[in-house]
Design a protein around this motif. Structure first.
Motif, short mmCIF file in Angstrom:
data_model
loop_
_atom_site.label_atom_id
_atom_site.label_comp_id
_atom_site.label_asym_id
_atom_site.label_seq_id
_atom_site.Cartn_x
_atom_site.Cartn_y
_atom_site.Cartn_z
N ILE A 1 20.13 13.55 8.48
CA ILE A 1 18.73 13.16 8.37
C ILE A 1 18.10 13.08 9.77
CG2 ILE A 1 17.19 11.24 7.81
CD1 ILE A 1 18.88 10.66 5.41
N ASP A 2 16.95 13.70 9.93
CA ASP A 2 16.25 13.60 11.20
C ASP A 2 15.49 12.29 11.31
OD1 ASP A 2 16.57 16.32 12.51
OD2 ASP A 2 15.92 16.88 10.49
N SER A 3 14.88 11.87 10.20
CA SER A 3 14.09 10.65 10.24
C SER A 3 14.04 10.00 8.87
CB SER A 3 12.65 10.94 10.69
OG SER A 3 12.64 11.64 11.90
N SER A 4 13.82 8.69 8.87
CA SER A 4 13.63 7.96 7.62
C SER A 4 12.37 7.14 7.72
CB SER A 4 14.83 7.04 7.34
OG SER A 4 14.92 6.05 8.34
N PHE A 5 11.84 6.73 6.56
CA PHE A 5 10.63 5.92 6.53
C PHE A 5 10.98 4.48 6.25
CE2 PHE A 5 8.85 10.03 6.29
CZ PHE A 5 7.55 9.93 6.74
N ARG A 6 10.39 3.60 7.04
CA ARG A 6 10.56 2.16 6.83
C ARG A 6 9.20 1.50 6.88
NH1 ARG A 6 15.70 1.13 10.94
NH2 ARG A 6 17.07 2.71 10.05
N HIS B 1 9.94 5.07 -8.07
CA HIS B 1 10.68 3.84 -7.75
C HIS B 1 9.91 2.59 -8.14
CE1 HIS B 1 7.90 3.44 -4.38
NE2 HIS B 1 8.16 4.70 -4.07
N SER B 2 8.59 2.72 -8.32
CA SER B 2 7.75 1.57 -8.70
C SER B 2 7.26 1.70 -10.14
CB SER B 2 6.54 1.46 -7.76
OG SER B 2 6.95 1.27 -6.43
N ALA B 3 8.05 2.35 -10.99
CA ALA B 3 7.62 2.68 -12.34
C ALA B 3 7.17 1.46 -13.12
CB ALA B 3 8.74 3.40 -13.08
N GLY C 1 0.81 -1.21 0.00
CA GLY C 1 0.00 0.00 0.00
C GLY C 1 0.84 1.25 0.00
N GLU C 2 1.88 1.27 0.82
CA GLU C 2 2.73 2.46 0.91
C GLU C 2 3.73 2.55 -0.23
OE1 GLU C 2 3.46 4.14 5.07
OE2 GLU C 2 3.84 2.01 5.32
N VAL C 3 4.18 1.39 -0.73
CA VAL C 3 5.25 1.42 -1.73
C VAL C 3 4.73 1.76 -3.12
CG1 VAL C 3 6.93 -0.02 -2.95
CG2 VAL C 3 6.81 -0.08 -0.47
N TYR C 4 3.61 1.11 -3.57
CA TYR C 4 3.22 1.42 -4.95
C TYR C 4 1.74 1.72 -5.17
CZ TYR C 4 1.59 -3.42 -5.94
OH TYR C 4 0.94 -4.62 -5.96
N HIS C 5 0.83 1.26 -4.32
CA HIS C 5 -0.57 1.60 -4.54
C HIS C 5 -0.82 3.10 -4.28
CE1 HIS C 5 -1.93 -2.39 -5.40
NE2 HIS C 5 -1.48 -2.87 -4.25
N GLN C 6 -0.35 3.59 -3.14
CA GLN C 6 -0.47 5.02 -2.88
C GLN C 6 0.31 5.84 -3.89
OE1 GLN C 6 -0.88 6.13 1.69
NE2 GLN C 6 0.82 4.73 1.39
N GLU C 7 1.47 5.32 -4.26
CA GLU C 7 2.30 6.03 -5.23
C GLU C 7 1.57 6.19 -6.56
OE1 GLU C 7 5.75 7.60 -7.29
OE2 GLU C 7 4.92 7.68 -5.27
N ALA C 8 0.88 5.13 -7.00
CA ALA C 8 0.13 5.20 -8.26
C ALA C 8 -0.99 6.24 -8.18
CB ALA C 8 -0.43 3.83 -8.60
N ILE C 9 -1.71 6.23 -7.08
CA ILE C 9 -2.81 7.19 -6.90
C ILE C 9 -2.27 8.62 -6.87
CG2 ILE C 9 -4.52 7.99 -5.21
CD1 ILE C 9 -5.04 5.03 -4.56
N TRP D 1 14.05 11.29 4.87
CA TRP D 1 14.37 10.37 3.78
C TRP D 1 13.21 9.40 3.64
CZ3 TRP D 1 16.73 9.34 -0.45
CH2 TRP D 1 16.88 8.02 -0.89
N PHE D 2 12.52 9.46 2.49
CA PHE D 2 11.33 8.64 2.28
C PHE D 2 11.65 7.30 1.65
CE2 PHE D 2 9.69 12.94 2.55
CZ PHE D 2 8.61 12.79 3.41
N GLY D 3 12.74 7.20 0.90
CA GLY D 3 13.08 5.95 0.25
C GLY D 3 11.97 5.49 -0.68
N VAL D 4 11.61 4.19 -0.61
CA VAL D 4 10.55 3.66 -1.47
C VAL D 4 9.16 4.04 -0.96
CG1 VAL D 4 11.93 1.70 -2.24
CG2 VAL D 4 10.49 1.46 -0.22
N PHE D 5 9.10 4.69 0.20
CA PHE D 5 7.81 5.09 0.78
C PHE D 5 7.54 6.57 0.53
CE2 PHE D 5 9.63 1.71 3.46
CZ PHE D 5 8.67 0.73 3.26
N ASN D 6 7.90 7.05 -0.66
CA ASN D 6 7.83 8.49 -0.86
C ASN D 6 6.41 9.02 -1.01
OD1 ASN D 6 7.28 7.59 -3.40
ND2 ASN D 6 9.05 8.52 -4.39
N SER D 7 5.40 8.15 -1.11
CA SER D 7 4.03 8.66 -1.10
C SER D 7 3.68 9.23 0.27
CB SER D 7 3.03 7.54 -1.47
OG SER D 7 3.12 6.46 -0.57
N ASN D 8 4.50 8.93 1.29
CA ASN D 8 4.28 9.52 2.61
C ASN D 8 4.54 11.02 2.63
OD1 ASN D 8 3.72 7.50 5.00
ND2 ASN D 8 5.02 6.42 3.53
#
Length: 559
Positions: free
Chosen positions: A522-527, A113-115, A85-93, A492-499
């Protein structure tokens, strides 16, 4: 009114897909306008085909507005913390809502990242998800279709069961048992899409059952269900075709050959509209450019994307399809893979640890239909011999169960509940068959099956609901602390950049760390699941720079 509401809900989502595809073809993009315009257009289509009384149609429209509005509100109350959901479904939307036109623009890796998934996977849920997001300005509303389709499946099932002679209360009980599929429940607050397919297959079955009973005015429901199923995911189009063939066979052997031509035209209309017109991109483009409509899972030869090997539980890779299917539904519910062996259990046994996989849900691998499903399967098998002996009364239900089983067995990965959610229908169909008999014990057995299904639904739903409530609460609390910081945070959002969208919605000031996670500033990263401080243990932890500074001072003093 119940049936009309179900038809309107399906037609509403299918109309959004039609509007989105038209916009893509013309070089535009999907927007909130589609969510607002689709219901009036769907209502016009239903009115001109079914000619309902204005009073009944008005009630159905109000009921639809209540369901759609409620679904949007509930969806927005919870954050999806699932991986896909966080990696590519939200990203697509997010990409679609920001103007991406998949018919005219090919995403490159540097754009997302999920092209490869966004370019080639079916996009139905992303399109109406983007329409909801654009209409409300809240990303989480993009997953409201789960609840809309759950309601449609429930209402359609009640209508079909009533038409087939079930009493009012019995119809509602059985309909609730089949509509509240555990897969649909534990994906209902996420952007996963298998639960939507579960609801659509049930809608298609109910519409076809009404058609078999002589109601030929089911074209809107059948076409809409096929269109939506074909655009949910690759298996959706396979299941829709197979179910249509099985319904055609039922018409043939049921000596309803006068209706065959009409049903073939209806099903073909849904298939062509869903897979060729709306699904031109990706199905046809995948076929023309890559040799297979289901690219990148197929058509790339040795480079086919393998999404299963890493998801097998221990020992499953060596088993055949039937062994995996049986094993996965006789063991304790768990979401372990490649490092956790299946644990056999007694039917109806329950350990608290079995509820843990449903806390976040989405893709439970073992025991994916709930901790009591093995017991439900046993009760179902015990009922079958008596029902076969009374096949004059139970023939239709038993043939329906056999047809469902055939749709399961064509999928080599049906062991994973979310890949064959229609398995959940089997015990309910057998229970319905038991109610057709005069034998008190068989009817009692049918009641036991439904009661066990209800308990199982409660166990899954309670764990999932509480888990998502606490996860969302923790997410909001952490975001509130972030928003209170006087200076923008470096994230740093990494692959969770829809966040990024979530952080903006929650009022968190931030800048993106383009240097990567190795940046010490970096203060925080997403995992997975949570926002966590870099270099610390995964979980909900303190994430502020002064905490890192305090630890640094302590280390210096120790040295």
């Amino acid at each position: 009114m119940i049936l009309l509401t179900a038809q309107l809900l399906l037609a509403y989502l299918a109309t959004i897909l039609c509007l989105g595809s038209t916009a893509f073809l013309l070089g535009g993009s999907i927007g909130g306008w589609a969510a607002w315009l689709a219901l009036p257009l769907a209502t016009l289509g239903v009115f001109f085909r079914l000619r309902p009384r204005i009073a009944v149609l008005s009630q159905a429209i109000l009921f639809c507005l209540f369901i759609i509005g409620g679904a949007l509100i509930i969806a927005n109350l919870f954050y999806d913390v699932s991986y896909d959901g966080e990696v590519y479904h939200q990203e697509a939307i997010r990409q679609l809502a920001n103007g991406w036109n998949p018919w005219h623009q090919y995403l490159e890796r540097n754009m997302s990242h999920s092209a490869i998934l966004l370019d080639h996977y079916a996009r139905g849920p992303w399109i109406y998800g983007a329409a909801f997001y654009s209409a409300t300005g809240q990303l989480e509303t993009g997953k409201a279709a789960h609840l809309i389709l759950l309601a449609a499946a429930l209402l359609y099932s009640v209508s079909a069961l009533r038409q087939m002679g079930s009493r009012y209360l019995t119809a509602w009980l059985i309909a609730a048992a089949v509509a509240l599929n555990p897969v649909a429940i534990y994906q209902s607050l996420s952007f996963y899409i298998d639960g939507q397919l579960a609801s659509l297959l049930l809608c298609l079955a109910a519409a076809a059952a009404l058609y078999l009973k002589g109601d030929r005015r089911q074209e809107i429901g059948i076409v809409s269900a096929i269109v939506l199923a074909a655009n949910v995911k690759f298996t959706g189009i396979v299941y829709a075709v197979l179910w249509s063939v099985l319904f055609l066979a039922a018409l043939w052997f049921g000596h309803r050959r006068d209706a065959i031509r009409h049903f073939v035209v209806t099903a073909l209309a849904g298939g062509v509209l869903g897979a060729v017109v709306i699904g031109w991109n990706p199905y046809m483009t995948n076929l023309f450019y890559y040799g297979h409509p289901f690219y990148p899972l197929y058509g790339a030869g040795a480079n086919n994307m393998d999404i299963m090997t890493l998801n097998f539980p221990t020992g499953f890779a060596q088993l055949n399809m039937l062994s995996k299917l049986v094993m996965a539904n006789l063991v304790e519910s768990s979401n372990g893979f490649d490092n956790l062996a299946p644990i056999l259990k007694w039917p109806f046994a329950l350990r608290p640890a079995e509820l843990a996989p449903f806390v976040y849900g989405a893709d439970v691998r073992l025991g994916g239909f709930g901790p009591w499903f093995s017991g439900i399967a046993l009760l179902t098998l015990l009922l079958l011999p008596g029902l076969v002996r009374e096949r004059k009364r139970t023939k239709a239900a038993l043939l329906m169960a056999l047809a469902i089983l055939l749709t399961v067995l064509i999928n080599p990965e049906a062991w994973w509940a979310r890949y064959a959610p229609q398995i959940w229908l089997l015990p309910a169909v057998v229970a319905w068959a038991a109610f057709q008999t005069d034998c008190r014990w068989q009817r009692f057995g049918g009641v036991l099956v439904l009661v066990a299904m209800a308990v199982n639904i409660f166990l899954v739903g309670a764990a999932y609901g509480l888990g998502n409530y606490y996860a969302t609460s923790a997410y909001r609390q952490e975001a509130a602390l972030l928003a209170a910081r006087p200076q923008p945070l470096k994230l740093w959002f990494g692959v969770f950049n829809s966040n990024e969208v979530r952080m903006k919605e929650l009022g968190v000031p931030f800048v993106v760390a383009d240097e990567g996670p190795q940046d010490d500033q970096i203060d925080s990263s997403f995992r997975y699941r949570y926002l966590v401080a870099v270099h610390k243990q995964p979980g909900m932890v303190e994430i502020f720079r002064d905490e890192k500074e305090r630890l640094r001072r302590v280390n210096n003093e120790t040295e």
